[in-house]
Design a protein around this motif. Structure first.
Motif, PDB file in Angstrom:
ATOM      1  N   ASN A 147      16.521  12.584 -20.004  1.00  0.00           N
ATOM      2  CA  ASN A 147      16.685  13.364 -18.778  1.00  0.00           C
ATOM      3  C   ASN A 147      18.054  13.108 -18.159  1.00  0.00           C
ATOM      4  OD1 ASN A 147      14.070  14.118 -19.246  1.00  0.00           O
ATOM      5  ND2 ASN A 147      13.224  13.259 -17.360  1.00  0.00           N
ATOM      6  N   SER A 148      18.754  14.171 -17.825  1.00  0.00           N
ATOM      7  CA  SER A 148      20.073  14.066 -17.198  1.00  0.00           C
ATOM      8  C   SER A 148      20.411  15.396 -16.552  1.00  0.00           C
ATOM      9  CB  SER A 148      21.150  13.716 -18.227  1.00  0.00           C
ATOM     10  OG  SER A 148      21.351  14.791 -19.136  1.00  0.00           O
ATOM     11  N   ILE A 149      21.394  15.382 -15.666  1.00  0.00           N
ATOM     12  CA  ILE A 149      21.861  16.626 -15.061  1.00  0.00           C
ATOM     13  C   ILE A 149      22.483  17.518 -16.119  1.00  0.00           C
ATOM     14  CG2 ILE A 149      23.627  17.553 -13.511  1.00  0.00           C
ATOM     15  CD1 ILE A 149      22.856  15.413 -11.488  1.00  0.00           C
ATOM     16  N   ASP A 150      23.230  16.924 -17.075  1.00  0.00           N
ATOM     17  CA  ASP A 150      23.797  17.715 -18.171  1.00  0.00           C
ATOM     18  C   ASP A 150      22.707  18.445 -18.948  1.00  0.00           C
ATOM     19  OD1 ASP A 150      26.426  17.231 -17.674  1.00  0.00           O
ATOM     20  OD2 ASP A 150      26.822  16.095 -19.498  1.00  0.00           O
ATOM     21  N   ILE A 198      23.409  20.136 -29.253  1.00  0.00           N
ATOM     22  CA  ILE A 198      24.030  19.397 -28.150  1.00  0.00           C
ATOM     23  C   ILE A 198      23.247  18.102 -27.978  1.00  0.00           C
ATOM     24  CG2 ILE A 198      24.826  19.514 -25.773  1.00  0.00           C
ATOM     25  CD1 ILE A 198      24.492  22.538 -25.867  1.00  0.00           C
ATOM     26  N   ALA A 199      23.898  16.972 -28.244  1.00  0.00           N
ATOM     27  CA  ALA A 199      23.165  15.703 -28.310  1.00  0.00           C
ATOM     28  C   ALA A 199      23.947  14.565 -27.677  1.00  0.00           C
ATOM     29  CB  ALA A 199      22.850  15.368 -29.768  1.00  0.00           C
ATOM     30  N   GLU A 200      23.194  13.587 -27.178  1.00  0.00           N
ATOM     31  CA  GLU A 200      23.803  12.374 -26.646  1.00  0.00           C
ATOM     32  C   GLU A 200      24.276  11.471 -27.789  1.00  0.00           C
ATOM     33  OE1 GLU A 200      21.505  10.191 -23.839  1.00  0.00           O
ATOM     34  OE2 GLU A 200      20.865  11.985 -22.739  1.00  0.00           O
ATOM     35  N   PRO A 201      25.409  10.791 -27.617  1.00  0.00           N
ATOM     36  CA  PRO A 201      25.894   9.875 -28.658  1.00  0.00           C
ATOM     37  C   PRO A 201      24.907   8.771 -29.002  1.00  0.00           C
ATOM     38  CG  PRO A 201      27.616  10.310 -27.034  1.00  0.00           C
ATOM     39  CD  PRO A 201      26.355  10.913 -26.499  1.00  0.00           C
ATOM     40  N   ALA A 202      24.003   8.436 -28.075  1.00  0.00           N
ATOM     41  CA  ALA A 202      23.023   7.380 -28.335  1.00  0.00           C
ATOM     42  C   ALA A 202      22.149   7.698 -29.535  1.00  0.00           C
ATOM     43  CB  ALA A 202      22.158   7.159 -27.098  1.00  0.00           C
ATOM     44  N   PHE A 203      22.068   8.967 -29.913  1.00  0.00           N
ATOM     45  CA  PHE A 203      21.217   9.375 -31.026  1.00  0.00           C
ATOM     46  C   PHE A 203      22.011   9.725 -32.280  1.00  0.00           C
ATOM     47  CE2 PHE A 203      19.015  10.418 -27.035  1.00  0.00           C
ATOM     48  CZ  PHE A 203      17.903   9.594 -27.185  1.00  0.00           C
ATOM     49  N   ASP A 204      23.258   9.258 -32.345  1.00  0.00           N
ATOM     50  CA  ASP A 204      24.107   9.554 -33.508  1.00  0.00           C
ATOM     51  C   ASP A 204      23.502   9.023 -34.803  1.00  0.00           C
ATOM     52  OD1 ASP A 204      25.946  10.952 -32.065  1.00  0.00           O
ATOM     53  OD2 ASP A 204      27.460   9.363 -31.994  1.00  0.00           O
ATOM     54  N   CYS A 218      26.104  14.224 -23.095  1.00  0.00           N
ATOM     55  CA  CYS A 218      26.708  13.388 -22.060  1.00  0.00           C
ATOM     56  C   CYS A 218      26.956  12.009 -22.651  1.00  0.00           C
ATOM     57  CB  CYS A 218      25.848  13.296 -20.808  1.00  0.00           C
ATOM     58  SG  CYS A 218      24.194  12.639 -21.060  1.00  0.00           S
ATOM     59  N   ASP A 219      28.082  11.417 -22.293  1.00  0.00           N
ATOM     60  CA  ASP A 219      28.404  10.080 -22.790  1.00  0.00           C
ATOM     61  C   ASP A 219      27.982   9.053 -21.747  1.00  0.00           C
ATOM     62  OD1 ASP A 219      30.346  10.185 -20.820  1.00  0.00           O
ATOM     63  OD2 ASP A 219      31.949  10.717 -22.215  1.00  0.00           O
ATOM     64  N   ASP A 220      28.406   7.819 -21.953  1.00  0.00           N
ATOM     65  CA  ASP A 220      27.971   6.744 -21.052  1.00  0.00           C
ATOM     66  C   ASP A 220      28.401   6.975 -19.610  1.00  0.00           C
ATOM     67  OD1 ASP A 220      26.756   5.475 -23.128  1.00  0.00           O
ATOM     68  OD2 ASP A 220      28.434   4.150 -23.571  1.00  0.00           O
ATOM     69  N   SER A 221      29.489   7.720 -19.429  1.00  0.00           N
ATOM     70  CA  SER A 221      29.961   7.982 -18.070  1.00  0.00           C
ATOM     71  C   SER A 221      29.276   9.188 -17.450  1.00  0.00           C
ATOM     72  CB  SER A 221      31.472   8.221 -18.078  1.00  0.00           C
ATOM     73  OG  SER A 221      31.774   9.431 -18.761  1.00  0.00           O
ATOM     74  N   ALA A 255      29.812  12.252 -18.396  1.00  0.00           N
ATOM     75  CA  ALA A 255      30.769  13.356 -18.292  1.00  0.00           C
ATOM     76  C   ALA A 255      30.970  14.074 -19.618  1.00  0.00           C
ATOM     77  CB  ALA A 255      32.107  12.814 -17.783  1.00  0.00           C
ATOM     78  N   GLY A 256      29.977  14.091 -20.481  1.00  0.00           N
ATOM     79  CA  GLY A 256      30.148  14.636 -21.820  1.00  0.00           C
ATOM     80  C   GLY A 256      30.501  16.104 -21.879  1.00  0.00           C
ATOM     81  N   LEU A 257      29.828  16.940 -21.087  1.00  0.00           N
ATOM     82  CA  LEU A 257      30.084  18.372 -21.144  1.00  0.00           C
ATOM     83  C   LEU A 257      31.299  18.788 -20.317  1.00  0.00           C
ATOM     84  CD1 LEU A 257      26.514  19.971 -20.902  1.00  0.00           C
ATOM     85  CD2 LEU A 257      28.060  20.036 -22.855  1.00  0.00           C
ATOM     86  N   ALA A 258      31.748  17.915 -19.418  1.00  0.00           N
ATOM     87  CA  ALA A 258      32.789  18.306 -18.470  1.00  0.00           C
ATOM     88  C   ALA A 258      34.062  18.781 -19.161  1.00  0.00           C
ATOM     89  CB  ALA A 258      33.098  17.144 -17.535  1.00  0.00           C
ATOM     90  N   ALA A 259      34.523  18.034 -20.162  1.00  0.00           N
ATOM     91  CA  ALA A 259      35.767  18.404 -20.833  1.00  0.00           C
ATOM     92  C   ALA A 259      35.631  19.733 -21.563  1.00  0.00           C
ATOM     93  CB  ALA A 259      36.167  17.302 -21.818  1.00  0.00           C
ATOM     94  N   ARG A 260      34.511  19.951 -22.208  1.00  0.00           N
ATOM     95  CA  ARG A 260      34.316  21.190 -22.961  1.00  0.00           C
ATOM     96  C   ARG A 260      34.237  22.404 -22.031  1.00  0.00           C
ATOM     97  NH1 ARG A 260      32.861  22.489 -28.047  1.00  0.00           N
ATOM     98  NH2 ARG A 260      32.554  20.290 -28.606  1.00  0.00           N
ATOM     99  N   LEU A 261      33.698  22.198 -20.829  1.00  0.00           N
ATOM    100  CA  LEU A 261      33.479  23.317 -19.932  1.00  0.00           C
ATOM    101  C   LEU A 261      34.616  23.545 -18.945  1.00  0.00           C
ATOM    102  CD1 LEU A 261      29.702  22.800 -19.003  1.00  0.00           C
ATOM    103  CD2 LEU A 261      30.696  23.992 -20.968  1.00  0.00           C
ATOM    104  N   ALA A 262      35.552  22.608 -18.872  1.00  0.00           N
ATOM    105  CA  ALA A 262      36.576  22.638 -17.821  1.00  0.00           C
ATOM    106  C   ALA A 262      37.369  23.940 -17.795  1.00  0.00           C
ATOM    107  CB  ALA A 262      37.515  21.447 -17.985  1.00  0.00           C
ATOM    108  N   ASN A 263      37.684  24.488 -18.964  1.00  0.00           N
ATOM    109  CA  ASN A 263      38.529  25.686 -19.020  1.00  0.00           C
ATOM    110  C   ASN A 263      37.736  26.979 -19.169  1.00  0.00           C
ATOM    111  OD1 ASN A 263      40.934  24.148 -18.865  1.00  0.00           O
ATOM    112  ND2 ASN A 263      40.783  23.686 -21.052  1.00  0.00           N
ATOM    113  N   GLN A 264      36.423  26.900 -19.052  1.00  0.00           N
ATOM    114  CA  GLN A 264      35.599  28.094 -19.164  1.00  0.00           C
ATOM    115  C   GLN A 264      35.440  28.750 -17.791  1.00  0.00           C
ATOM    116  OE1 GLN A 264      34.522  29.486 -21.888  1.00  0.00           O
ATOM    117  NE2 GLN A 264      35.134  27.846 -23.305  1.00  0.00           N
ATOM    118  N   PRO A 265      35.335  30.071 -17.737  1.00  0.00           N
ATOM    119  CA  PRO A 265      35.160  30.746 -16.442  1.00  0.00           C
ATOM    120  C   PRO A 265      33.798  30.438 -15.825  1.00  0.00           C
ATOM    121  CG  PRO A 265      34.981  32.322 -18.254  1.00  0.00           C
ATOM    122  CD  PRO A 265      35.431  31.020 -18.858  1.00  0.00           C
TER     123      PRO A 265
END
Length: 511
Positions: free
Chosen positions: A61-64, A104-110, A130-133, A135-145
């Motif tokens: 469970n996470s906001i992402d 779309i997966a958390e690194p914990a399940f790599d 999402c990563d440990d911080s 902020a996993g999706l933030a970088a991918r979505l930053a430049n999207q409208p």
């Protein structure tokens, strides 16, 4: 609102600054949820994802995770939530069947995914949830409208592809439409008298129907606030969360209800804000329910009954608990149920039959790429639940067992849940599962697998003596087994097949 993507769009206009999602110190408003899910939808379309493509989600469970659920819906794709408790072979089977375009997966399940994806014929594109911080999706979505995508989603199209837990074999994918999910939201809101000021605890994992739709999306549909709990269900942490966030509605499975009710520290927290509890997805013992109603006297308890295939189709309202607390419920608003015998005729009050639910109201579209299983499950527009129920008075019914778990002993049908309820009332018993074992005289007879409470002791003779007081002779287990824990699958359901298997080696069982 007609489709999942409309939820954040509507409330971003109605209450843009209101908290939609809360997890720890993170708060996301409805305006932010709308914008971030729009960005995710744009990113998926840029990746080549089209309507009816599948996008898999793997994470806690996470906001992402919530953003991803709504972004996937907005581009017309079908979300495939993966159970993070699956073994690699089980995850591989789901991925082979669903063939998601993106995972779309958390690194914990790599490590799990490395094994599950190895050699897959059509491996999905991997994104980080999402990563440990966080902020996993933030970088991918930053430049999207942040504006809405140009995509019209049909309310009758599939929104989710949920895989059954596979207690008896290969898991099957269940397709559920946006329209059916919205009917469940409306029915639940009316039955339980929910309003936009609800603050809802999302403690069940969001890959599960209860966590995703009865908790998270039900809260968002109302325009309420969803408070996300990440990680294991630990009673002290849940009490603190209820107290701090002033949670008004908790959606719980019976084991959670029992753990909270019997916790010795429950009186140390201010839980007066909690005024509603939904419970379901598994049986609750009479002892646990009575204790919960005593400890949480201010809470209106509502039992919800349904399945992945049927949806939420029955309810035991708070007022029903006064007379019918040991029953399952009555037909819910917008659903239609029947309880029928083997010929398909409705059974009389007091008799037992199988619950069937009309498909067009609340039910699944069908099983994913499995026409044979769909034809077996849906007969003349009615979905077979596999649950046996006794018809009570006033439209109420009581689940007595799963059809496959019925024990036929000396020509009598024995329902393990009834026997389990009697044994579970013993003060030393924490859990019990009853199943059929071979019997030379009667064909099969009941055996009870028992887990004792910590620090408690009980012998087979003591439990047999208890059963003499509480069960008719022909219902009493002839054998007791003591276990440290009951075997469970990835959805935490007890695996009676595993308990039965050693007893039936070299023999065949009718059910």
């Amino acid at each position: 609102m007609l489709v999942i993507g409309d939820i954040s769009r509507a409330h971003a206009r109605r209450c843009p600054d209101k908290a939609a999602l809360v997890m720890g110190e993170q708060i996301m408003s409805y305006a932010e949820l709308d914008q971030q899910s729009n960005r995710l939808a744009h990113a998926l379309i840029a990746e080549g994802v089209a309507s009816d493509d599948r996008v898999a989600l793997l994470g806690m469970n996470s906001i992402d995770y919530a953003v991803a659920l709504h972004g996937i819906a907005k581009c017309g794709a079908i979300v495939v939530p993966l159970n993070f408790r699956l073994a690699a072979a089980e995850a591989r089977q789901v991925l082979e069947d669903a063939e998601p375009a993106v995972l779309i997966a958390e690194p914990a399940f790599d490590a799990l995914l490395h094994e599950a994806l190895e050699g897959l014929a059509r491996p999905p594109t991997r994104w980080t949830l999402c990563d440990d911080s966080g902020a996993g999706l933030a970088a991918r979505l930053a430049n999207q409208p942040a504006d809405p995508v140009d995509c019209v989603v049909d309310p009758e199209s599939a929104a989710t592809l949920l895989f059954t837990s596979g207690t008896t074999g290969r898991a099957k994918g269940v397709l559920m439409s946006h329209a059916v999910i919205f009917r469940m939201f409306a029915a639940t809101a009316i039955e339980a008298r929910l309003t936009h000021d609800a603050v809802v605890l999302v403690a069940a994992p969001m890959f599960h129907l209860a966590g995703m739709n009865l908790a998270l999306n039900q809260a968002l549909y109302l325009g309420g606030t969803a408070v996300l709990h990440r990680g294991r269900f630990e009673v002290d942490a849940i009490f603190r969360l209820i107290e701090r966030q002033r949670i008004s509605l908790a959606v719980l499975v019976p084991t959670m209800v029992a753990a909270m009710a019997f916790d010795p520290q429950v009186g140390s927290f201010d839980l007066a804000c909690l005024n509603k509890v939904f419970y379901g997805s598994a049986p609750i013992t009479p002892v646990a329910l009575a204790k919960a109603r005593e400890v949480f006297a201010q809470v209106a308890f509502t039992q919800l009954y349904g399945s992945t295939e049927c949806g939420m189709v029955a309810v035991l309202r708070p007022e029903d608990h006064q007379r019918w607390s040991q029953c399952t419920g009555r037909e819910a608003l917008l659903s239609r149920l029947r309880i029928v015998d083997e010929s398909g005729a409705d059974v009389a009050p007091g008799a037992v039959g199988e619950i069937i639910a009309e498909q067009r109201h609340i039910g699944m579209l069908g099983y994913w790429r499995n026409d044979a299983a769909t034809r077996e499950a849906i007969v003349d527009g009615w979905i077979r639940s596999g649950d046996l129920a006794r018809v009570e008075a006033d439209g109420v019914f009581t689940i007595v067992d799963r059809l496959k778990d019925v024990i036929i002993s000396g020509g009598e049908n024995l329902y393990p849940k009834e026997i389990e309820a009697a044994i579970a009332a013993h003060p030393a018993v924490a859990e019990v599962a009853v199943f059929g074992v071979p019997d030379e005289a009667y064909g099969e007879s009941p055996c009870a697998a028992v887990v004792l409470r910590a620090g408690q002791q009980a012998t087979a003779e003591a439990l047999q003596a208890w059963c003499v007081q509480h069960l008719a002779r022909y219902k009493r287990p002839r054998r007791f087994e003591f276990h440290a824990a009951l075997p469970r699958n990835a959805s935490d359901k007890v695996l009676k097949t595993a308990l039965r298997a050693p007893h039936w080696q070299g023999r065949s069982r009718m059910i």
